[in-house]
Design an enzyme around this catalytic site. Structure first.
Site, PDB file in Angstrom:
ATOM      1  N   LYS A 123      43.363  31.608  41.946  1.00 46.80           N
ATOM      2  CA  LYS A 123      41.875  30.991  42.275  1.00 46.80           C
ATOM      3  C   LYS A 123      42.189  29.843  42.806  1.00 46.80           C
ATOM      4  O   LYS A 123      42.653  28.824  42.261  1.00 46.80           O
ATOM      5  CB  LYS A 123      40.784  31.065  41.303  1.00 46.80           C
ATOM      6  N   ASP A 228      25.629  29.420  34.957  1.00 41.78           N
ATOM      7  CA  ASP A 228      25.624  29.908  36.048  1.00 41.78           C
ATOM      8  C   ASP A 228      25.717  31.396  35.720  1.00 41.78           C
ATOM      9  O   ASP A 228      26.668  32.267  36.280  1.00 41.78           O
ATOM     10  CB  ASP A 228      26.654  29.670  36.859  1.00 41.78           C
TER      11      ASP A 228
END
Length: 542
Positions: A123, A228
């Site tokens: 990532k 989130d």
């Protein structure tokens, strides 16, 4: 941001990477790093450093830019990616690079593998995209800083995510296993499954709903709120179990807005199940049901966590609030009496204004600018003798108007109406506004104006009979045009327009110049020196 092409990575030498590292170190204190500073940091010969920098700019790993004060080099996102990949490769964490499998508003996801061929996920954080630039409002990465580069903020996001992932994985939470990180890159375990947003059928919907809500409560009991928690960050495997991803935005349960973040996560999950699976449960967690079991927010230094003991701080704050309320109640009684006294007592500025106006009125009376008080005028001759001049009327009106405005704006107290009664003035409503003037003065002015107009008409009539030609000439001379004539000659206007057009053309030409490196800057300085030398030689020839 551009695509990541790692094919050039195998052709770069150690000197190239030393130059890239020198630019990275120089960017800590410089927006644009000069070539001489890069050479000194990299400890390479100054002649050979420009060849390395030219090669790096050719492959878009660095950029040469002209600043307002100086020129220099800046590291690009691709160059930063290469530095991180080289570090991970030197640790034998990553040995091969695969395809891109995902992208988000602040990251790119790639498949990588180690020497044994084990697949992993890489990532790469990409803060600064157009879709996510309000970092200062959404996150607290800046802390005390006013500004920071996007590269540095991406590095902070990667560090936070690795810390959260490591802590949660050690405590048995369903999160990917983290392996390593460097700069803005995080290497983690591959999760076999699909994001929940792509799933349209589940065998047991109530069981999945209960599992997700239990995960949300368990996180809060350990002192963390995901912030989130939605279908895009929940991955469902073949056995219908959930894995949570994406952690840089996590906050502590002691955050000032913790309850709002928690309720938003719960509402996101409920809304998704209602729309996708037509399932709506009356049972859902609330922020008051949280019972703290661990202090993960302290170990991971999550946003909003107060490092002091929360219970002691809350007790001290409550005691302070009670003391402040008692003191405010005591002060309110005193302030009310003081405010009432302040309302009826004029300030120093009010007294000064009042004295100034009274003194000016007395001076006008002494100098016979104003008529005496209580004088009855019957005949026209007496009225002409005692009528004030135009200057007297103007001054009187000015002072009366100033008194009126002061009273309207509450600069003078209501007791000052005695000033107006002493001057025998009354308040009359006029179309322009409220003004103070005497009725006797109004009648006098009307009579005087009528008399003056009659006399002027008689004089004009007599003059027109005796000298008609002269009057016509005077009337012609009185007419004039109101148009403004420009005093700038047309030649100068044309010259100015040419100069403006030339400036625009010069700007267009400068914008087309391609910056290639320090060599162009050296040539530019030499040209400027030649122009300066030529100008001085021309001056001495005269």
């Amino acid at each position: 941001m551009g695509k990541l092409n790692v094919a050039i990575l195998r052709y770069l030498t150690s000197e190239d990477f030393r130059s890239l590292t020198a630019i990275e170190m120089g960017m800590k204190n410089h927006e644009l790093v000069p070539g001489s500073l890069v050479a000194s940091i990299a400890n390479l010969p100054q002649g050979g450093i420009y060849k390395r920098l030219l090669n790096l700019t050719k492959h878009r790993l660095s950029v040469y830019e002209r600043g307002k004060r100086y020129d220099g080099y800046r590291l690009t996102n691709t160059g930063y990616d290469y530095l991180a990949l080289r570090a991970l490769a030197s640790r034998n964490v990553v040995s091969s690079f695969g395809n891109q499998i995902g992208t988000g508003k602040e990251s790119d996801i790639f498949l990588v593998a180690d020497q044994d061929g084990k697949e992993m996920v890489l990532k790469i954080h990409r803060l600064g995209r157009t879709s996510f630039r309000k970092i200062k409002e959404k996150r607290d990465y800046h802390k005390h800083r006013n500004s920071a580069s996007w590269i540095y903020l991406s590095r902070l996001a990667a560090v936070k995510e690795f810390a959260f992932m490591q802590a949660l994985h050690d405590r048995g939470f369903p999160v990917p296993k983290p392996y390593d990180f460097n700069r803005h890159c995080v290497v983690m375990e591959v999760i076999k499954g699909f994001p929940l947003c792509q799933v349209h059928y589940v065998k047991d919907v109530p069981a999945l709903y209960e599992e997700i809500m239990d995960l949300l409560i368990n996180l809060a009991n350990h002192g963390l709120i995901h912030s989130d928690f939605n279908e895009f960050n929940l991955i469902l495997n073949d056995e219908d179990h959930i894995t949570l991803i994406d952690f840089p935005q996590m906050v502590s349960t002691s955050h000032p807005n913790a309850e709002w973040y928690f309720d938003r996560d719960v509402s996101c999950v409920r809304e998704f199940f209602r729309k996708r699976f037509n399932y709506e449960s009356e049972l859902y967690p609330t922020f008051q049901e949280i019972s703290r079991e661990d202090t993960l927010d302290l170990t991971t230094s999550a946003s909003g966590y107060a490092k002091d003991v929360q219970e002691i701080l809350n007790e001290a704050l409550e005691m302070m609030k009670e003391e402040v309320q008692e003191s405010e109640n005591d002060e309110d009684v005193e302030t009310n009496t003081e405010e009432d006294s302040i309302k009826h007592t004029p300030s120093k500025t009010e007294n000064l204004f009042e004295r100034y106006l009274n003194d000016s009125l007395e001076n006008l009376k002494e100098n016979n600018f104003l008529p005496p008080e209580n004088v009855e005028i019957n005949t026209e001759e007496d009225s002409i003798k005692h009528t004030p001049s135009k200057t007297g009327n103007l001054l009187e009106r000015y002072l009366n108007d100033s008194l009126g405005t002061l009273k309207e704006n509450k600069f003078l107290p209501p007791e000052n109406d005695e000033l107006l009664s002493e001057l025998n003035l009354e308040k009359i409503n006029i179309s322009e506004g409220n003004k103070y003037c005497s009725e006797n003065d109004i009648e006098k002015h009307a009579e005087l104006e009528k008399g003056e107009q009659a006399e002027l008409q008689k004089n004009e009539h007599i003059e027109t009979e005796n000298q008609p030609e002269m009057v016509l000439k005077l009337k012609k001379t009185k007419t004039f045009s109101t148009r403004s004539v420009s005093t700038i000659p047309p030649e100068e206007v044309k010259a100015r327009l040419r100069q403006q057009m030339k400036k625009k053309q010069d700007k267009m030409v400068k914008g087309r110049i391609n910056v290639k490196g320090d060599a162009s800057a050296i040539l530019r300085r030499r040209k400027e020196n030649k122009v300066n030398i030529k100008q001085t030689m021309d001056f001495f020839e005269w």
